[in-house]
Scaffold this active site. Sequence first.
Site, PDB file in Angstrom:
ATOM      1  CE  LYS A 195      -3.902  -2.033   2.045  1.00  0.00           C
ATOM      2  NZ  LYS A 195      -3.302  -3.516   2.451  1.00  0.00           N
ATOM      3  CG  HIS A 205      -3.968   2.966   2.019  1.00  0.00           C
ATOM      4  ND1 HIS A 205      -4.753   2.284   1.180  1.00  0.00           N
ATOM      5  CD2 HIS A 205      -3.361   2.738   0.271  1.00  0.00           C
ATOM      6  CE1 HIS A 205      -5.190   1.454   0.551  1.00  0.00           C
ATOM      7  NE2 HIS A 205      -4.217   1.892  -0.073  1.00  0.00           N
ATOM      8  CB  SER A 233      -6.665   4.384   0.307  1.00  0.00           C
ATOM      9  OG  SER A 233      -6.666   5.045   1.147  1.00  0.00           O
ATOM     10  CG  MET A 234     -11.517   0.685   0.311  1.00  0.00           C
ATOM     11  SD  MET A 234     -12.589   0.059  -0.656  1.00  0.00           S
ATOM     12  CE  MET A 234     -13.793  -0.364   0.987  1.00  0.00           C
ATOM     13  N   GLY A 235      -9.863   4.219   2.325  1.00  0.00           N
ATOM     14  CA  GLY A 235     -10.834   5.369   3.168  1.00  0.00           C
ATOM     15  C   GLY A 235     -10.044   6.770   3.053  1.00  0.00           C
TER      16      GLY A 235
END
Length: 128
Positions: free
Chosen positions: A26, A55, A97-99
Amino acid sequence: MCTQTRAAALMANIPPADIDPTGVFKYVLIRVHSKEEGDDAEVDIVRGYSWAEYHADIYDKVSEELEKGGVLDCECVGGGRIKHEPAAKKIHIYGYSMGFGRANHSVSMEKLKVRYPQYEVTWDNEGY
């Protein structure tokens, strides 16, 4: 007389990219800002490490270090993944990144080209 702010001097010494020497991991693209009044200096940096489960783990560690002196402020502008193949001198940037959402991989590519001038650095928006 040319005067440089403390923040600008600090930012000039931040490496544009720091990633693990090999593997798939990541990464985050971080925008570092000056907190000094009247100074709108900023710089984007790439950080990528295999130890990070999320992340945010990378962002939290890097921003904590950079913000220690109270002169700099950090903002994560996105993330993704990096595949680093040192034997082939190749780096591929992809995913998101999901966040934090998807980083601007073209900006990340330019930062990595500075750090790895002998490498073929590519990117695409495919994958997770």
